[in-house]
Design a protein around this motif. Structure first.
Motif, PDB file in Angstrom:
ATOM      1  N   GLN A  79       5.896  23.140  -1.317  1.00  0.00           N
ATOM      2  CA  GLN A  79       6.484  22.234  -0.345  1.00  0.00           C
ATOM      3  C   GLN A  79       6.430  20.810  -0.881  1.00  0.00           C
ATOM      4  OE1 GLN A  79       3.908  23.315   2.992  1.00  0.00           O
ATOM      5  NE2 GLN A  79       5.756  23.997   4.044  1.00  0.00           N
ATOM      6  N   GLU A  80       7.273  19.961  -0.301  1.00  0.00           N
ATOM      7  CA  GLU A  80       7.291  18.563  -0.718  1.00  0.00           C
ATOM      8  C   GLU A  80       6.902  17.659   0.436  1.00  0.00           C
ATOM      9  OE1 GLU A  80      11.030  17.392  -2.365  1.00  0.00           O
ATOM     10  OE2 GLU A  80      10.591  18.330  -4.283  1.00  0.00           O
ATOM     11  N   GLY A  81       6.181  16.610   0.102  1.00  0.00           N
ATOM     12  CA  GLY A  81       5.867  15.552   1.045  1.00  0.00           C
ATOM     13  C   GLY A  81       6.606  14.305   0.603  1.00  0.00           C
ATOM     14  N   THR A  82       6.412  13.217   1.322  1.00  0.00           N
ATOM     15  CA  THR A  82       7.047  11.954   0.974  1.00  0.00           C
ATOM     16  C   THR A  82       5.987  10.875   0.861  1.00  0.00           C
ATOM     17  OG1 THR A  82       9.028  12.612   2.206  1.00  0.00           O
ATOM     18  CG2 THR A  82       8.837  10.289   1.610  1.00  0.00           C
ATOM     19  N   GLU A  83       6.075  10.104  -0.206  1.00  0.00           N
ATOM     20  CA  GLU A  83       5.161   8.995  -0.446  1.00  0.00           C
ATOM     21  C   GLU A  83       5.936   7.702  -0.184  1.00  0.00           C
ATOM     22  OE1 GLU A  83       2.139   8.499  -3.901  1.00  0.00           O
ATOM     23  OE2 GLU A  83       4.104   7.867  -4.634  1.00  0.00           O
ATOM     24  N   TYR A  84       5.378   6.826   0.637  1.00  0.00           N
ATOM     25  CA  TYR A  84       6.040   5.583   1.012  1.00  0.00           C
ATOM     26  C   TYR A  84       5.279   4.393   0.430  1.00  0.00           C
ATOM     27  CZ  TYR A  84       8.327   8.486   4.499  1.00  0.00           C
ATOM     28  OH  TYR A  84       9.052   9.466   5.125  1.00  0.00           O
ATOM     29  N   ILE A  85       6.007   3.449  -0.141  1.00  0.00           N
ATOM     30  CA  ILE A  85       5.440   2.169  -0.544  1.00  0.00           C
ATOM     31  C   ILE A  85       5.710   1.217   0.609  1.00  0.00           C
ATOM     32  CG2 ILE A  85       5.414   0.336  -2.270  1.00  0.00           C
ATOM     33  CD1 ILE A  85       4.709   3.183  -3.344  1.00  0.00           C
ATOM     34  N   LEU A  86       4.647   0.666   1.171  1.00  0.00           N
ATOM     35  CA  LEU A  86       4.760  -0.212   2.330  1.00  0.00           C
ATOM     36  C   LEU A  86       4.402  -1.637   1.934  1.00  0.00           C
ATOM     37  CD1 LEU A  86       2.889   2.014   4.931  1.00  0.00           C
ATOM     38  CD2 LEU A  86       5.316   1.987   4.415  1.00  0.00           C
ATOM     39  N   GLU A  87       4.944  -2.590   2.658  1.00  0.00           N
ATOM     40  CA  GLU A  87       4.714  -3.997   2.351  1.00  0.00           C
ATOM     41  C   GLU A  87       4.527  -4.769   3.648  1.00  0.00           C
ATOM     42  OE1 GLU A  87       6.788  -5.988  -1.148  1.00  0.00           O
ATOM     43  OE2 GLU A  87       7.908  -6.741   0.589  1.00  0.00           O
ATOM     44  N   LYS A  88       3.678  -5.817   3.583  1.00  0.00           N
ATOM     45  CA  LYS A  88       3.393  -6.647   4.750  1.00  0.00           C
ATOM     46  C   LYS A  88       3.019  -8.046   4.288  1.00  0.00           C
ATOM     47  CE  LYS A  88       0.316  -6.640   8.763  1.00  0.00           C
ATOM     48  NZ  LYS A  88      -0.791  -5.899   9.419  1.00  0.00           N
ATOM     49  N   ASP A  89       3.505  -9.064   5.009  1.00  0.00           N
ATOM     50  CA  ASP A  89       3.084 -10.435   4.722  1.00  0.00           C
ATOM     51  C   ASP A  89       1.653 -10.617   5.194  1.00  0.00           C
ATOM     52  OD1 ASP A  89       5.445 -11.447   3.575  1.00  0.00           O
ATOM     53  OD2 ASP A  89       6.339 -11.725   5.554  1.00  0.00           O
ATOM     54  N   SER A  90       0.851 -11.247   4.361  1.00  0.00           N
ATOM     55  CA  SER A  90      -0.547 -11.455   4.749  1.00  0.00           C
ATOM     56  C   SER A  90      -0.777 -12.860   5.262  1.00  0.00           C
ATOM     57  CB  SER A  90      -1.479 -11.176   3.593  1.00  0.00           C
ATOM     58  OG  SER A  90      -1.148 -11.939   2.468  1.00  0.00           O
TER      59      SER A  90
ATOM     60  N   LYS B 178       0.847  -1.187   0.000  1.00  0.00           N
ATOM     61  CA  LYS B 178       0.000   0.000   0.000  1.00  0.00           C
ATOM     62  C   LYS B 178       0.882   1.235   0.000  1.00  0.00           C
ATOM     63  CE  LYS B 178      -0.998   0.561   4.967  1.00  0.00           C
ATOM     64  NZ  LYS B 178      -2.141   0.697   5.897  1.00  0.00           N
ATOM     65  N   THR B 179       0.286   2.365  -0.317  1.00  0.00           N
ATOM     66  CA  THR B 179       0.991   3.641  -0.379  1.00  0.00           C
ATOM     67  C   THR B 179       0.478   4.553   0.725  1.00  0.00           C
ATOM     68  OG1 THR B 179       1.169   3.431  -2.765  1.00  0.00           O
ATOM     69  CG2 THR B 179       1.522   5.613  -1.852  1.00  0.00           C
ATOM     70  N   VAL B 180       1.394   5.216   1.409  1.00  0.00           N
ATOM     71  CA  VAL B 180       1.052   6.174   2.466  1.00  0.00           C
ATOM     72  C   VAL B 180       1.860   7.441   2.212  1.00  0.00           C
ATOM     73  CG1 VAL B 180       1.179   6.649   4.939  1.00  0.00           C
ATOM     74  CG2 VAL B 180       0.549   4.374   4.155  1.00  0.00           C
TER      75      VAL B 180
ATOM     76  N   MET C 150      10.122   1.490  -0.233  1.00  0.00           N
ATOM     77  CA  MET C 150      10.557   2.531  -1.163  1.00  0.00           C
ATOM     78  C   MET C 150       9.904   3.850  -0.759  1.00  0.00           C
ATOM     79  SD  MET C 150      10.388   2.339  -5.285  1.00  0.00           S
ATOM     80  CE  MET C 150       9.111   3.427  -5.820  1.00  0.00           C
ATOM     81  N   SER C 151      10.571   4.957  -1.057  1.00  0.00           N
ATOM     82  CA  SER C 151       9.968   6.270  -0.811  1.00  0.00           C
ATOM     83  C   SER C 151      10.318   7.222  -1.942  1.00  0.00           C
ATOM     84  CB  SER C 151      10.426   6.842   0.529  1.00  0.00           C
ATOM     85  OG  SER C 151      11.803   7.121   0.507  1.00  0.00           O
ATOM     86  N   ASN C 152       9.421   8.158  -2.181  1.00  0.00           N
ATOM     87  CA  ASN C 152       9.581   9.169  -3.231  1.00  0.00           C
ATOM     88  C   ASN C 152       9.027  10.488  -2.711  1.00  0.00           C
ATOM     89  OD1 ASN C 152      10.305   7.311  -5.478  1.00  0.00           O
ATOM     90  ND2 ASN C 152       8.263   6.528  -5.066  1.00  0.00           N
ATOM     91  N   SER C 153       9.617  11.574  -3.145  1.00  0.00           N
ATOM     92  CA  SER C 153       9.050  12.874  -2.790  1.00  0.00           C
ATOM     93  C   SER C 153       7.977  13.247  -3.812  1.00  0.00           C
ATOM     94  CB  SER C 153      10.137  13.942  -2.726  1.00  0.00           C
ATOM     95  OG  SER C 153      10.775  14.057  -3.961  1.00  0.00           O
ATOM     96  N   PHE C 154       7.042  14.102  -3.387  1.00  0.00           N
ATOM     97  CA  PHE C 154       6.008  14.599  -4.292  1.00  0.00           C
ATOM     98  C   PHE C 154       5.728  16.056  -3.946  1.00  0.00           C
ATOM     99  CE2 PHE C 154       3.643  13.178  -0.622  1.00  0.00           C
ATOM    100  CZ  PHE C 154       2.622  14.104  -0.490  1.00  0.00           C
ATOM    101  N   ASP C 155       5.222  16.787  -4.905  1.00  0.00           N
ATOM    102  CA  ASP C 155       4.917  18.201  -4.734  1.00  0.00           C
ATOM    103  C   ASP C 155       3.533  18.341  -4.107  1.00  0.00           C
ATOM    104  OD1 ASP C 155       4.713  20.942  -4.908  1.00  0.00           O
ATOM    105  OD2 ASP C 155       4.568  20.994  -7.094  1.00  0.00           O
TER     106      ASP C 155
END
Length: 54
Positions: free
Chosen positions: A43-54, A5-7, A33-38
C-alpha cells in the motif's frame, strides 16, 4: 522566517491514518508539496511537506 516539517498519512487500515496532518493543518501549517511512499505492505501513503511562518 519559515519553518518546515514532514507529516505522513497512511491507508485507512492503519491506526489514526490522518491525525497528524489534521492537527498540523488546524495549527496553521500549509502543504507545499506531497509525495507518495511505500508502506511496505503493498500500500502507499502520502508524505506532506508543511510550512508555517514563525
Amino acid at each position: 522566517m519559515k519553518q518546515q516539517k514532514t507529516v505522513r498519512t497512511y491507508p485507512n487500515n492503519f491506526t489514526n491514518p490522518t491525525t497528524a496532518l489534521n492537527k498540523a493543518l488546524a495549527d496553521g501549517w500549509i502543504v507545499v508539496m506531497s509525495n507518495s511512499f511505500d508502506c511496505g505492505n503493498g500500500q502507499e501513503g502520502t508524505e506532506y511537506i508543511l510550512e508555517k511562518d514563525s
